[in-house]
Design a protein around this motif. Structure first.
Motif, PDB file in Angstrom:
ATOM      1  N   TYR A   1      -5.215   2.700  -2.927  1.00  0.00           N
ATOM      2  CA  TYR A   1      -6.680   2.713  -2.910  1.00  0.00           C
ATOM      3  C   TYR A   1      -7.199   4.049  -3.404  1.00  0.00           C
ATOM      4  O   TYR A   1      -6.586   5.092  -3.192  1.00  0.00           O
ATOM      5  CB  TYR A   1      -7.211   2.480  -1.493  1.00  0.00           C
ATOM      6  CG  TYR A   1      -7.178   1.040  -1.054  1.00  0.00           C
ATOM      7  CD1 TYR A   1      -8.006   0.094  -1.631  1.00  0.00           C
ATOM      8  CD2 TYR A   1      -6.328   0.631  -0.025  1.00  0.00           C
ATOM      9  CE1 TYR A   1      -7.994  -1.231  -1.217  1.00  0.00           C
ATOM     10  CE2 TYR A   1      -6.302  -0.685   0.396  1.00  0.00           C
ATOM     11  CZ  TYR A   1      -7.135  -1.614  -0.199  1.00  0.00           C
ATOM     12  OH  TYR A   1      -7.117  -2.913   0.212  1.00  0.00           O
TER      13      TYR A   1
ATOM     14  N   PHE B   1     -10.937   0.052  -8.237  1.00  0.00           N
ATOM     15  CA  PHE B   1     -10.968   0.473  -6.833  1.00  0.00           C
ATOM     16  C   PHE B   1      -9.604   0.932  -6.343  1.00  0.00           C
ATOM     17  O   PHE B   1      -9.472   1.443  -5.235  1.00  0.00           O
ATOM     18  CB  PHE B   1     -11.482  -0.662  -5.934  1.00  0.00           C
ATOM     19  CG  PHE B   1     -10.595  -1.880  -5.910  1.00  0.00           C
ATOM     20  CD1 PHE B   1      -9.645  -2.030  -4.908  1.00  0.00           C
ATOM     21  CD2 PHE B   1     -10.711  -2.867  -6.874  1.00  0.00           C
ATOM     22  CE1 PHE B   1      -8.833  -3.143  -4.871  1.00  0.00           C
ATOM     23  CE2 PHE B   1      -9.913  -3.984  -6.848  1.00  0.00           C
ATOM     24  CZ  PHE B   1      -8.965  -4.126  -5.851  1.00  0.00           C
ATOM     25  N   MET B   2      -8.578   0.750  -7.182  1.00  0.00           N
ATOM     26  CA  MET B   2      -7.223   1.161  -6.817  1.00  0.00           C
ATOM     27  C   MET B   2      -6.413   1.380  -8.087  1.00  0.00           C
ATOM     28  O   MET B   2      -6.829   1.001  -9.180  1.00  0.00           O
ATOM     29  CB  MET B   2      -6.545   0.110  -5.930  1.00  0.00           C
ATOM     30  CG  MET B   2      -6.233  -1.193  -6.638  1.00  0.00           C
ATOM     31  SD  MET B   2      -5.451  -2.354  -5.506  1.00  0.00           S
ATOM     32  CE  MET B   2      -4.859  -3.570  -6.681  1.00  0.00           C
TER      33      MET B   2
ATOM     34  N   HIS C   1     -10.903  -1.250   4.846  1.00  0.00           N
ATOM     35  CA  HIS C   1     -10.960  -1.331   3.383  1.00  0.00           C
ATOM     36  C   HIS C   1     -11.752  -2.573   2.963  1.00  0.00           C
ATOM     37  O   HIS C   1     -12.516  -2.531   1.999  1.00  0.00           O
ATOM     38  CB  HIS C   1      -9.547  -1.358   2.786  1.00  0.00           C
ATOM     39  CG  HIS C   1      -8.894  -0.016   2.789  1.00  0.00           C
ATOM     40  ND1 HIS C   1      -8.132   0.428   3.833  1.00  0.00           N
ATOM     41  CD2 HIS C   1      -8.888   0.977   1.873  1.00  0.00           C
ATOM     42  CE1 HIS C   1      -7.682   1.639   3.570  1.00  0.00           C
ATOM     43  NE2 HIS C   1      -8.135   2.001   2.376  1.00  0.00           N
TER      44      HIS C   1
ATOM     45  N   ASN D   1       0.834  -1.190   0.000  1.00  0.00           N
ATOM     46  CA  ASN D   1       0.000   0.000   0.000  1.00  0.00           C
ATOM     47  C   ASN D   1       0.875   1.249   0.000  1.00  0.00           C
ATOM     48  O   ASN D   1       1.851   1.329   0.744  1.00  0.00           O
ATOM     49  CB  ASN D   1      -0.891  -0.019   1.247  1.00  0.00           C
ATOM     50  CG  ASN D   1      -1.925   1.071   1.245  1.00  0.00           C
ATOM     51  OD1 ASN D   1      -2.544   1.354   0.218  1.00  0.00           O
ATOM     52  ND2 ASN D   1      -2.122   1.692   2.383  1.00  0.00           N
TER      53      ASN D   1
ATOM     54  N   MET E   1     -14.888  -2.964   0.430  1.00  0.00           N
ATOM     55  CA  MET E   1     -14.774  -3.822  -0.751  1.00  0.00           C
ATOM     56  C   MET E   1     -15.913  -4.843  -0.840  1.00  0.00           C
ATOM     57  O   MET E   1     -16.459  -5.065  -1.913  1.00  0.00           O
ATOM     58  CB  MET E   1     -13.417  -4.540  -0.758  1.00  0.00           C
ATOM     59  CG  MET E   1     -12.222  -3.609  -0.879  1.00  0.00           C
ATOM     60  SD  MET E   1     -12.243  -2.577  -2.352  1.00  0.00           S
ATOM     61  CE  MET E   1     -12.226  -3.809  -3.616  1.00  0.00           C
TER      62      MET E   1
END
Length: 194
Positions: free
Chosen positions: A134, A115-116, A144, A87, A148
């Motif tokens: 993200y 979504f990312m 998260h 991340n 999701m």
């Protein structure tokens, strides 16, 4: 029969080359603090380096001064690790291409994952590394994963191919409504400008 309930990743251990290559990549490229080292307790000819990927968990690397880096892609056969994803913030992601290129590290370029956002490159041992960013922050008290799973359900109900930002926005709105109280009896969308 009962489950063995896990509560997160404790650590991931990789086979590296020499000690300095490992330190130069994990700390010098990815910024993971080198927090301690000791011998590999199962093989006295190897070192065992520990790095913090940013969440207090551990990435560890077995090192051996007789092993050389090999950037050829690691196997992707069944049972093999395909890639590791880390991340990063939006600010860091926006600088990733420039910072990889200034080191001469080949990469995939930014990839839209709905979504990312992602970018891929190989470590000195040929393991594929993903930097993932993200496109949302979960509501307070949610993870998260909570967002999701809610976005997945909305996507499936809509018949859409993959999770998109509209699904994330709806999921976040739904999670806030379910998890946070309000004195209002009617929490539906309104138009105060009408």
């Amino acid at each position: 029969m009962r489950k063995i309930q896990v509560q997160g990743v404790h650590h991931i251990t990789l086979t590296g080359a020499d000690r300095q290559t490992s330190i130069d990549f994990w700390e010098g490229v990815l910024g993971m603090p080198f927090i301690f080292d000791q011998p590999n307790l199962d093989d006295p000819d190897e070192g065992h380096l520990y790095f913090d990927p940013g969440d207090g968990r551990l990435i560890t690397v077995f090192t051996n001064e007789n092993r050389l880096p090999d950037r050829k892609r690691t196997p992707t056969d069944p049972g093999c690790v395909h890639h590791l994803a880390f991340n990063v913030s939006k600010a860091t992601f926006s600088q990733a291409v420039e910072r990889l290129e200034e080191r001469g590290i080949g990469h995939s370029g930014p990839r839209d994952r709905g979504f990312m956002d992602s970018i891929y490159f190989k470590d000195p041992m040929g393991l594929l590394i993903e930097l993932a960013c993200y496109r949302f922050e979960p509501p307070v008290g949610c993870t998260h994963a909570d967002v999701m799973i809610a976005a997945h359900r909305i996507r499936v109900a809509s018949g859409d191919y993959n999770i998109q930002e509209k699904h994330l926005a709806e999921a976040i709105e739904d999670l806030v409504q379910r998890s946070q109280s309000s004195l209002s009896e009617d929490r539906s969308a309104k138009n105060p400008y009408a």
